[in-house]
Write an enzyme that holds these catalytic residues in place. Structure first.
Site, mmCIF file in Angstrom:
data_model
loop_
_atom_site.group_PDB
_atom_site.id
_atom_site.type_symbol
_atom_site.label_atom_id
_atom_site.label_comp_id
_atom_site.label_asym_id
_atom_site.label_seq_id
_atom_site.Cartn_x
_atom_site.Cartn_y
_atom_site.Cartn_z
ATOM 1 N N ASP A 71 0.519 -1.507 0.220
ATOM 2 C CA ASP A 71 -0.187 0.581 0.238
ATOM 3 C C ASP A 71 0.728 0.952 0.287
ATOM 4 O O ASP A 71 1.817 0.922 -0.228
ATOM 5 C CB ASP A 71 -0.587 0.057 0.891
ATOM 6 C CG ASP A 71 -1.885 0.964 1.349
ATOM 7 O OD1 ASP A 71 -3.412 0.827 1.419
ATOM 8 O OD2 ASP A 71 -2.108 1.686 0.168
HETATM 9 C C1 GLC Z 1 -3.827 4.607 0.022
HETATM 10 C C2 GLC Z 1 -5.352 2.958 0.220
HETATM 11 C C3 GLC Z 1 -5.303 2.353 -0.464
HETATM 12 C C4 GLC Z 1 -5.368 2.950 -2.225
HETATM 13 C C5 GLC Z 1 -3.537 3.963 -2.367
HETATM 14 C C6 GLC Z 1 -3.599 4.215 -3.747
HETATM 15 O O1 GLC Z 1 -3.394 4.646 1.083
HETATM 16 O O2 GLC Z 1 -4.751 2.698 1.629
HETATM 17 O O3 GLC Z 1 -6.780 1.627 -0.278
HETATM 18 O O4 GLC Z 1 -5.467 1.802 -3.276
HETATM 19 O O5 GLC Z 1 -3.467 4.621 -1.192
HETATM 20 O O6 GLC Z 1 -4.179 5.305 -3.707
#
Ligand code: GLC
Length: 736
Positions: free
Chosen positions: A265
């Site tokens: 993430d």
């Molecule tokens: C965010 C979220 C995730 C998302 C990623 C990219 O922090 O936790 O669900 O897909 O970053 O935006």
């Protein structure tokens, strides 16, 4: 490209080029100012535009023009001409926005979820997006957590079926085909169980609970063919998911045989340092790679430390090659080597985005996602001539900001006022503006205090619709809240209008179950509207006027009070359960000052029809004549005893009465949506299989002979029940 050609490409790459494939940044990080805002903290990471060749994928570029420009610039600089992968958060629609996933969960309709995902894939592919970071498969039991809006709810079976349907909708038959996108299921794993409902907080659950409650939906998405998995911010068993070998290698790779890319993430590799699980970027990169993370999102520790890690023998060339081959294989499956731009086209964007067809689907699906919680015979509205005016107020009455979080940069949709004006004459609507609702971040999460004679303005109405709720910015990522009641002035407005002798119809806009017990007595009807997306106002007007009969059923329990949380239907049994016989005893599992049950339970929802259940039958022996193996069938008769056609969601629950580990008081094991005309009856039959009665214990799936309670009904607290003793041999008997 053939797999052989991919392997040859891999062997021709330098370590630096391999590290690039394992890195994902947002356009702003390398000099392209895309209009999509960052979806996490700006760590200040900035690399030279030419360095676009030193990444393998792009986060959240959201339009064809930018994608084509970035891809073209990249291919100029990349000696191997390896195309970039464009990934984005398309969670519940791209330009045509559908209900938030928690609302879609209330549809109990895999078909609706699949259709919404299909449309989202078509619209986003036209803008150059290859991979969507959806479905979010995190099971949720705590409405204090802001991201419950992104989940399909509190049940493993419902989440599993809707996550699988999402993957099928996004990916179609072949992800390289036009209008298809690869699905990246997230957040692996159990991100939905943070202590206190506080964002990014610790998750501490047993292996049996992890496997029986939290993992099934990720597994269902992967079994449906999801092409990627994203790790989670949280720890599991005190190890951050991004560096959690048990999750990423033992379960995902070895047990589940998942051999596609795993992406971290947003900066979750770097955040191992904050967790105190790595002393520096070198160790963060090492632990993430060794555990099984292939792509680092929004940080560059892989690029910075890969050589050193290799030199020190902390990782092997093979580990890197395996990761890079998984990434190249996905790009190849998408057909990007042959066509790096895939569907990206400004003309396609114009033709597809927010098309009438897509909006019609959004309106229909939105209507099926709202849930009627209370109705003292005031809905559907009687809008015949001479029935007087209908009052309308509340911060969401005319607000177009009803899309919910993760709406891919789109800001507005059809307001309730607009929708009502499309169904009834504006002359029949008496609208009073009560002022805007602020958000927690704005410092004033309330509406202006209504002056004492505000209600008197509705002197020409005996019924007033009040559209209230929570600001959508107070939901979603970073949207945890400790207090879940409506703001004081919204509650005051509801009480005032009620006390002025009006019948109040509350339309509730929220990204989570709110604490509404204090205002229920003041409302003659309550319609849970969630955030229903682009066509919200039209869908709500269809429901309020009776064009559509409400059919939503709660995907998540509504607590009486935040003090009850976590309160969820499939909770575990205790040694001193509260029951009618011991209701006066002190020594039972309950609160002294609050009921144990939720205000509204999982699976609950009203209709304008009246459905009755009767004649529960269980067939242990002769149920599957002609099939290869036996199973048990349970059937019930459902009757629509009203004269209003409607759709009922018949729910099958099962309780394992005694096992080698404590089992939930009940678990959803099947559901069936049936449409019944007024006066019509139908027998609904469920097959009960051995798999449905099996559970994980100490890492292994097992079935145990024993007594089971078979329950079928309209929701998790209103069922017909029969007990049955079931032994394993029953499922092995051949039936001619
Ligand atoms: C965010 C979220 C995730 C998302 C990623 C990219 O922090 O936790 O669900 O897909 O970053 O935006």
């Amino acid at each position: 490209m053939t797999q052989k050609q991919l392997s040859q490409l891999l062997s021709s790459m330098t370590l630096e080029e391999k590290a690039a494939q394992m890195t994902q940044l947002a356009p702003v990080n390398f000099g392209f100012n895309c209009i999509t805002p960052l979806t996490g903290p700006d760590t200040g990471l900035r690399v030279h535009p030419k360095t676009a060749a030193s990444i393998g994928s792009v986060l959240n570029c959201d339009n064809a023009e930018d994608m084509i420009y970035i891809q073209t610039e990249h291919l100029k600089n990349d000696p191997h001409k390896i195309p970039l992968l464009f990934m984005a958060d398309i969670i519940h629609g791209f330009k045509t926005i559908f209900p938030i996933p928690l609302a879609l969960g209330c549809s109990f309709s895999p078909d609706s979820v699949r259709e919404a995902a299909r449309i989202a894939a078509e619209e986003s592919a036209a803008s150059g997006i290859h991979v969507t970071f959806a479905p979010m498969a995190d099971l949720v039991r705590d409405p204090r957590w802001g991201r419950v809006m992104e989940s399909f709810g509190e049940d493993p079976l419902l989440n599993s079926q809707l996550c699988a349907a999402s993957v099928e909708g996004y990916q179609g038959e072949d992800i390289s085909a036009p209008g298809c996108a690869a699905s990246c299921v997230k957040h692996f794993a159990a991100y939905g169980a943070p202590e206190g409902g506080r964002e990014y907080n610790t998750v501490d659950i047993s292996d049996n609970v992890l496997r029986n409650s939290y993992l099934p939906a990720y597994r269902a998405a992967i079994d449906a063919g999801a092409k990627m998995v994203m790790t989670a911010f949280n720890t599991v068993d005190l190890v951050p998911s991004t560096a959690n070998k048990k999750l990423l290698s033992d379960i995902l790779r070895t047990e589940w045989k998942f051999n596609s890319p795993v992406i971290s993430d947003y900066n979750s590799v770097g955040e191992l340092i904050e967790h105190g699980a790595a002393k520096d970027g070198y160790e963060a990169a090492e632990k993430s790679l060794v555990a099984g993370t292939d792509i680092e999102m929004m940080s560059t520790h892989f690029t910075n430390h890969l050589q050193e890690l290799l030199d020190n023998g902390a990782i092997t060339e093979q580990m890197i090659d395996d990761a890079v081959l998984r990434i190249l294989t996905l790009k190849n499956e998408l057909g990007l080597f042959e066509n790096p731009y895939k569907d990206a086209s400004a003309d396609a964007e114009t033709a597809l985005h927010l098309s009438e067809k897509n909006r019609a689907a959004a309106r229909r699906i939105a209507a099926g996602s709202a849930v009627l919680l209370k109705n003292d015979k005031v809905l559907p509205l009687n809008i015949s001539r001479g029935s007087g005016k209908i009052g309308l107020t509340g911060p969401f009455a005319a607000s177009p900001y009803i899309l919910g979080g993760w709406s891919a940069g789109i800001k507005t949709g059809v307001s309730l006022y607009e929708g009502l004006c499309g169904k009834i004459s504006p002359d029949a609507i008496h609208f009073e503006d009560c002022g805007d609702l602020g958000s927690c971040l704005s410092g004033n999460p309330d509406i202006p205090a209504p002056d004492k004679d505000f209600s008197a303005r509705f002197n020409d109405c005996d019924t007033v619709i009040i559209a209230a709720g929570e600001h959508q910015d107070d939901t979603g990522e970073g949207g945890s809240k400790a207090f879940l009641r409506l703001s004081p002035n919204q509650e005051l407005l509801i009480r005032q209008v009620h006390d002025a002798g009006k019948r109040v119809i509350l339309i509730l806009f929220s990204g989570r179950p709110l604490e509404i017990a204090p205002i229920v007595p003041y409302c003659s009807a309550i319609l849970q509207a969630w955030f229903l997306g682009t066509e919200s106002g039209n869908a709500l007007a269809d429901l309020i006027t009776g064009t559509i009969n409400p059919s939503g059923r709660l995907s998540m329990s509504f607590p009486y009070t935040a003090g009850q949380i976590p309160v969820y239907y499939n909770h575990f049994r205790t040694g001193r359960p509260l029951c009618s016989e011991n209701a006066d005893s002190r020594y039972v599992s309950r609160y002294l000052d609050c009921p144990s049950e939720p205000l509204y339970c999982f699976g609950y929802g009203l209709s304008y029809s009246d459905f009755q259940y009767s004649n529960l039958q269980i067939f242990p022996e002769d149920s599957a004549i002609g099939s290869l193996t036996a199973c048990i069938t349970a059937s019930v008769t459902v009757s629509n005893v009203s004269d209003t056609d409607g759709c009922e969601t018949v729910q099958l629950y099962i309780r394992d009465l005694s096992a080698s580990i404590v089992r939930p008081v009940m678990e959803l094991k099947g559901f069936s949506k049936v449409f019944l005309k007024g006066g019509e009856s139908q027998t609904v039959t469920f097959r009960i299989t051995k798999e449905m009665l099996s559970f994980y214990k100490d890492g292994r799936k097992t079935f145990e002979n024993g007594s089971f309670l078979i329950m079928i009904g309209r929701n998790s607290s209103d069922t017909l029940n029969k007990e049955l003793y079931i032994t394993e041999h029953l499922f092995e008997k051949e039936i001619s």
